[in-house]
Design a protein around this motif. Structure first.
Motif, mmCIF file in Angstrom:
data_model
loop_
_atom_site.group_PDB
_atom_site.id
_atom_site.type_symbol
_atom_site.label_atom_id
_atom_site.label_comp_id
_atom_site.label_asym_id
_atom_site.label_seq_id
_atom_site.Cartn_x
_atom_site.Cartn_y
_atom_site.Cartn_z
ATOM 1 N N TRP A 1 0.829 -1.201 0.000
ATOM 2 C CA TRP A 1 0.000 0.000 0.000
ATOM 3 C C TRP A 1 0.864 1.252 0.000
ATOM 4 O O TRP A 1 0.554 2.247 -0.676
ATOM 5 N N THR A 2 1.956 1.228 0.746
ATOM 6 C CA THR A 2 2.864 2.378 0.772
ATOM 7 C C THR A 2 3.426 2.646 -0.617
ATOM 8 O O THR A 2 3.441 3.792 -1.094
ATOM 9 N N GLY A 3 3.894 1.590 -1.290
ATOM 10 C CA GLY A 3 4.420 1.761 -2.632
ATOM 11 C C GLY A 3 3.371 2.232 -3.621
ATOM 12 O O GLY A 3 3.639 3.081 -4.479
ATOM 13 N N LEU A 4 2.158 1.716 -3.520
ATOM 14 C CA LEU A 4 1.088 2.121 -4.430
ATOM 15 C C LEU A 4 0.742 3.594 -4.277
ATOM 16 O O LEU A 4 0.518 4.297 -5.272
ATOM 17 N N VAL A 5 0.707 4.071 -3.041
ATOM 18 C CA VAL A 5 0.404 5.486 -2.823
ATOM 19 C C VAL A 5 1.502 6.363 -3.414
ATOM 20 O O VAL A 5 1.225 7.400 -4.040
ATOM 21 N N ILE A 6 2.758 5.967 -3.238
ATOM 22 C CA ILE A 6 3.866 6.751 -3.788
ATOM 23 C C ILE A 6 3.790 6.784 -5.314
ATOM 24 O O ILE A 6 3.986 7.844 -5.936
ATOM 25 N N ILE A 7 3.497 5.648 -5.940
ATOM 26 C CA ILE A 7 3.352 5.614 -7.396
ATOM 27 C C ILE A 7 2.217 6.520 -7.845
ATOM 28 O O ILE A 7 2.343 7.263 -8.832
ATOM 29 N N LEU A 8 1.110 6.486 -7.118
ATOM 30 C CA LEU A 8 -0.027 7.340 -7.455
ATOM 31 C C LEU A 8 0.343 8.818 -7.345
ATOM 32 O O LEU A 8 0.002 9.625 -8.224
ATOM 33 N N LEU A 9 1.056 9.187 -6.288
ATOM 34 C CA LEU A 9 1.456 10.586 -6.106
ATOM 35 C C LEU A 9 2.390 11.038 -7.221
ATOM 36 O O LEU A 9 2.276 12.162 -7.716
ATOM 37 N N CYS A 10 3.317 10.169 -7.617
ATOM 38 C CA CYS A 10 4.217 10.514 -8.720
ATOM 39 C C CYS A 10 3.431 10.673 -10.023
ATOM 40 O O CYS A 10 3.722 11.570 -10.828
#
Length: 470
Positions: free
Chosen positions: A408-417
Motif C-alpha cells: 500500500w505504501t508503494g502504491l500510494v507513492i506511485i499514485l502521487l508521482c
C-alpha cells in the motif's frame, strides 16, 4: 535500535544504499548539464553492472512485469538511436526540415536515427542508469532490507526539509542551494525545482504512516509514535503550503488522505485495538487541518495564493500544452525521440509565444511521452497504468492481511508521482526516479506470497503465484 542498523546487510543492500545516498546528494536536478552528473552517472553504471553480475535467474523471474517494463523502456531508447537509411528517416514526419539543413550545410547523404536530437536521447538513455541500478539490486534484497531503505529515504527527506528552512531564512542569491539554477527564494531542499521538492515531500507521508503504525512500534510506543506521525504530517503540509507548488498541494491532499486510510487499515488489523485510536486519529488530523487553515488565513500559504491568483493566460504550461499536443499528433506514429522535447517544440512554437525564456519540458510528462515516444510511448504508459491497476486490485483483496502494508505504501507513492507528472516532470529528477523504482519494489515484495506467509498470514489466504505475476 533496529532502524539504526540499516547499514548491516548484503553487498547489494550496501551498494544500493550508497547509490541512494549519492543520488540524494547529486540527483536533485533534471538538467543534463549539471556537473554532479559527472560523478553520479558513472557510479550508477558501475553499481548497475555489479548488480547485473550478481542477479540470479530466479530473482528477475519473480518480477516479470518490472523487468519487462525496464527492458522495453531501454529498448525504445536504443531503437531511437539506431541510424536509418536516408530514404527511411526522411519519410518520417518533419524530417525533411533536417534533410534541408543537411543539404544546405553540404553534408550530403546522412544516415540519421529516428531521434531528431540524438544527443538528448543519449542523455535520456544515460539517465536510466540510476533507476536500473536500483531495480537490479532491489530484486536481490529481502523484505526486511527493502523496508529498511525506507528509513534512509525519510532521513534524506528530513535533511531536505531542514535545508529548505535554511534556504527560506537565507538570502536568495547566497543561500545554501545545491544547484546554480534553482527556484531561488523557496524551500527546494535537495532539489533545484520547487515542484519536485513538493512531490517528494508528499511521498514521505505514506512512508511515515507505514513506519509509525508497525505492530512492534505500536506495541511499545503507541501514543508517542502517533504523536510524531501527526507532528510530521503537520510540518510537511505547512511546508507544502509555503512552497507555492499547486501540483504539490494536490498531491499533498491525496497524501494526507492516504495517511488516514493507512492508519485506519493498520489499526483495524490489530487484535487488541485500543478504544482511543479512532479519537486520536480524528484529533490528530483536526490539528493538521487547523494548522493549514491558519497558514491560509495568515497569507503565508503561497501554494493556495498561487492556485487562486494564477489565470490560464499567466501560466506558460497552459500555452504550451495545446502546441505540444498538436505537435504530438503531427509526429505520430513514432514521435520525435525520447528527450528531444526542447528543440522539437521550438519547431512548432508560434511567434506569439516567443519570449526571453524557453520551454524546457511540456510540464506534463504524460503529454511529453506521447510527443517524443509516439505510439510505443503510449503503449508503455498504458502497460504501466494496467500494472498499477492490477496491483491495486490485488492489494485491495488482501487489505486485511498485515503483509500488504508495504505494498500500500508503494502504491500510494506511485499514485502521487503519477498525479504530479500530470502538471510537471518530477520523475526526470534522479532522486524521484530512484524513489519510484523503490516504490515498485515495495509493491512487489508486499504482495509476494512468501512475504505474506512469513508475516503470519496463512498460505491459503495469500493467493496464487499467478496473481502475483499479473
Amino acid at each position: 535500535m533496529r532502524h539504526l542498523t540499516w547499514l548491516a546487510g548484503s553487498a547489494s543492500f550496501k551498494q544500493l544504499a550508497l547509490l541512494l545516498i549519492a543520488t540524494f546528494l547529486m540527483g536533485g536536478s533534471t538538467r543534463p548539464d549539471v556537473m554532479s552528473l559527472i560523478v553520479l552517472r558513472p557510479l550508477s553504471v558501475l553499481i548497475f553492472a555489479c548488480g547485473c553480475w550478481t542477479l540470479r535467474h530466479e530473482q528477475w523471474r519473480q518480477a516479470p512485469f518490472l523487468c519487462s517494463m525496464a527492458v522495453a523502456t531501454t529498448a525504445l531508447l536504443l531503437l531511437h538511436l539506431v541510424p536509418l537509411p536516408p530514404v527511411l528517416w526522411q519519410s518520417l514526419p518533419q524530417r525533411m526540415t533536417i534533410a534541408t539543413l543537411d543539404h544546405a550545410a553540404g553534408l550530403g547523404v546522412v544516415w540519421r536515427p529516428l531521434s531528431m536530437a540524438p544527443s538528448l536521447t543519449w542523455n535520456a538513455l544515460f539517465a536510466l542508469a540510476v533507476p536500473l541500478a536500483v531495480l537490479v539490486h532491489g530484486l536481490q534484497l529481502s523484505h526486511e532490507d527493502l523496508r529498511r531503505l525506507m528509513v534512509l529515504v525519510l532521513v534524506a527527506g528530513a535533511i531536505s526539509v531542514l535545508l529548505g528552512f535554511m534556504q527560506m531564512l537565507g538570502d536568495a542569491d547566497t543561500g545554501p542551494y545545491l544547484y546554480r539554477l534553482s527556484s531561488r527564494g523557496t524551500a527546494v531542499g535537495l532539489f533545484a525545482n520547487r515542484n519536485h521538492q513538493a512531490v517528494f515531500l508528499t511521498t514521505l507521508l505514506p512512508m511515515l504512516a507505514f513506519l509509525t503504525t508497525e505492530r512492534d512500534t505500536l506495541a511499545r510506543h503507541r501514543g508517542r509514535t502517533l504523536f510524531l506521525l501527526f507532528a510530521a504530517v503537520a510540518v510537511l503540509m505547512v511546508i507544502l503550503l509555503l512552497l507555492g507548488s499547486r501540483a504539490g498541494l494536490v498531491c499533498g491532499i491525496f497524501g494526507l488522505l492516504s495517511v488516514a486510510i493507512m492508519v485506519r487499515l493498520r489499526m483495524s488489523g490489530m487484535r487488541e485495538r485500543p478504544h482511543w485510536i479512532g479519537t486520536a486519529v480524528i484529533i490528530g488530523f483536526s490539528i493538521v487541518a487547523i494548522l493549514i487553515v491558519i497558514a491560509v488565513a495568515s497569507g503565508q500559504a503561497t501554494s493556495v495564493r498561487h492556485a487562486l491568483n494564477s489565470s490560464s493566460s499567466d501560466d506558460l504550461r497552459f500555452l504550451v500544452w495545446p502546441v505540444a499536443w498538436r505537435s504530438a499528433l503531427v509526429l505520430l506514429p513514432w514521435g520525435s525521440g525520447i528527450g528531444t522535447y526542447q528543440p522539437v517544440f521550438q519547431m512548432f512554437e508560434p511567434a506569439g509565444m516567443l519570449r526571453s525564456t524557453y520551454s524546457n519540458h511540456a510540464h506534463s510528462d504524460w503529454l511529453e511521452v506521447v510527443m517524443t515516444g509516439g505510439i510505443p510511448g503510449v503503449v508503455l504508459l498504458v502497460a504501466m497504468v494496467a500494472g498499477f491497476g492490477g496491483a491495486l486490485r490485488l492489494a485491495w483483496q488482501r487489505r486485511r492481511l498485515s503483509g500488504t502494508a508495504l505494498a500500500w505504501t508503494g502504491l500510494v507513492i506511485i499514485l502521487l508521482c503519477g498525479i504530479g507528472s500530470f502538471a510537471d516532470y518530477p520523475l526526470r529528477a534522479p532522486i524521484m526516479s530512484a524513489l519510484f523504482v523503490l516504490a515498485c519494489l515495495w509493491v512487489r515484495t508486499g504482495l509476494d506470497r512468501r512475504t505474506l506467509h512469513d508475516s503470519g498470514v496463512p498460505q491459503h489466504q495469500a493467493g496464487s503465484s499467478n496473481d502475483l505475476r499479473a
